[in-house]
Motif scaffolding. Structure first.
Motif, PDB file in Angstrom:
ATOM      1  N   PHE A   1      36.775  36.268  40.848  1.00 27.78           N
ATOM      2  CA  PHE A   1      37.036  37.615  40.336  1.00 27.78           C
ATOM      3  C   PHE A   1      38.513  37.783  39.987  1.00 27.78           C
ATOM      4  O   PHE A   1      39.393  37.209  40.633  1.00 27.78           O
ATOM      5  N   GLU A   2      38.772  38.598  38.969  1.00 29.43           N
ATOM      6  CA  GLU A   2      40.141  38.951  38.619  1.00 29.43           C
ATOM      7  C   GLU A   2      40.654  39.983  39.626  1.00 29.43           C
ATOM      8  O   GLU A   2      39.883  40.560  40.391  1.00 29.43           O
ATOM      9  N   VAL A   3      41.934  40.235  39.609  1.00 29.07           N
ATOM     10  CA  VAL A   3      42.564  41.157  40.563  1.00 29.07           C
ATOM     11  C   VAL A   3      41.905  42.537  40.527  1.00 29.07           C
ATOM     12  O   VAL A   3      41.730  43.171  41.560  1.00 29.07           O
ATOM     13  N   ASP A   4      41.498  42.984  39.334  1.00 28.67           N
ATOM     14  CA  ASP A   4      40.885  44.307  39.200  1.00 28.67           C
ATOM     15  C   ASP A   4      39.391  44.318  39.551  1.00 28.67           C
ATOM     16  O   ASP A   4      38.721  45.330  39.415  1.00 28.67           O
ATOM     17  N   GLY A   5      38.864  43.175  40.008  1.00 29.65           N
ATOM     18  CA  GLY A   5      37.471  43.093  40.408  1.00 29.65           C
ATOM     19  C   GLY A   5      36.520  42.714  39.288  1.00 29.65           C
ATOM     20  O   GLY A   5      35.311  42.596  39.509  1.00 29.65           O
ATOM     21  N   GLU A   6      37.045  42.515  38.074  1.00 27.80           N
ATOM     22  CA  GLU A   6      36.187  42.132  36.968  1.00 27.80           C
ATOM     23  C   GLU A   6      35.876  40.639  37.012  1.00 27.80           C
ATOM     24  O   GLU A   6      36.639  39.846  37.568  1.00 27.80           O
ATOM     25  N   VAL A   7      34.754  40.299  36.409  1.00 31.06           N
ATOM     26  CA  VAL A   7      34.375  38.896  36.277  1.00 31.06           C
ATOM     27  C   VAL A   7      35.284  38.273  35.213  1.00 31.06           C
ATOM     28  O   VAL A   7      35.484  38.864  34.151  1.00 31.06           O
ATOM     29  N   PRO A   8      35.836  37.095  35.476  1.00 32.12           N
ATOM     30  CA  PRO A   8      36.717  36.465  34.490  1.00 32.12           C
ATOM     31  C   PRO A   8      35.912  35.849  33.339  1.00 32.12           C
ATOM     32  O   PRO A   8      34.698  35.682  33.432  1.00 32.12           O
ATOM     33  N   ASN A   9      36.615  35.505  32.278  1.00 28.30           N
ATOM     34  CA  ASN A   9      35.962  34.834  31.160  1.00 28.30           C
ATOM     35  C   ASN A   9      35.766  33.348  31.419  1.00 28.30           C
ATOM     36  O   ASN A   9      34.840  32.749  30.887  1.00 28.30           O
ATOM     37  N   THR A  10      36.637  32.736  32.204  1.00 32.15           N
ATOM     38  CA  THR A  10      36.529  31.296  32.421  1.00 32.15           C
ATOM     39  C   THR A  10      36.145  30.991  33.867  1.00 32.15           C
ATOM     40  O   THR A  10      36.675  31.593  34.805  1.00 32.15           O
ATOM     41  N   PHE A  11      35.203  30.070  34.002  1.00 29.99           N
ATOM     42  CA  PHE A  11      34.761  29.579  35.304  1.00 29.99           C
ATOM     43  C   PHE A  11      35.044  28.085  35.330  1.00 29.99           C
ATOM     44  O   PHE A  11      34.367  27.314  34.644  1.00 29.99           O
TER      45      PHE A  11
END
Length: 185
Positions: free
Chosen positions: A89-99
């Protein structure tokens, strides 16, 4: 579609995305076939079934067509399931684009024009790097091959129960999975 000229993984990752998605395997680019009706329906229903039991309690998330880059490959399984604590997860809690990690569970749905060996190779690659379970769903033959690390693949049909990763509580049979193809009209 396959490219002939070998590339590096980093060179591949700078290329624009394609529709359908392309994968990077052993220095070559392979474009996945365009998903058709049965493929799309099974993919949607699988992700929905997992997310219904796993998202709210923050156990796991299922993603359709998510690019996963690890172990020198960049692949796009038809469905990838990640345990909650492994999702980057990104700092803001969103799912990132890259895994840039392997999925905990990988699912491939065989398309009529797709080579089973390439799909199985991607499942085996995932298992080599830590994936707990791989499924190869064959809509034409109505069977599911289950790949579990350290075991022979299981060929499952009809009313047989499907193996599920130990982090999930989900009871499914092969018949139930293929019943998703029927839509009430």
């Amino acid at each position: 579609m396959t490219t002939a000229a070998p590339l590096t993984l980093n060179e591949f990752l700078t290329l624009p995305e394609t529709q359908p998605a392309s994968e990077f395997i052993n220095g070559r680019i392979y474009q996945k076939p365009m998903p058709q009706g049965k493929h799309s329906r099974l993919q949607f229903k699988f992700c929905d079934a997992v997310n219904q039991v796993a998202e709210t309690p923050q156990i796991a998330l299922a993603f359709p067509e998510l690019r996963c880059t690890f172990g020198g490959r960049s692949i796009v399984p038809d469905a990838s399931v990640f345990r909650w604590e492994r999702i980057p997860f990104e700092v803001d809690g969103e799912v990132p684009n890259t895994f840039e990690i392997f999925p905990d569970w990988t699912v491939e749905i065989l398309s009529p024009e797709q080579k089973a060996t390439k799909v199985i190779s991607n499942i085996l690659h995932c298992l080599k790097y830590g994936t707990q379970l791989g499924w190869l769903i064959d809509p034409d033959d109505r069977l599911i091959l289950a790949f579990i690390p350290g075991q022979e693949p299981l060929e499952l049909t009809g009313s047989e129960s499907l193996p599920i990763p130990n982090f999930l509580t989900l009871d499914l049979t092969v018949e139930q999975v293929f019943s998703w193809l029927k839509v009430n009209r």
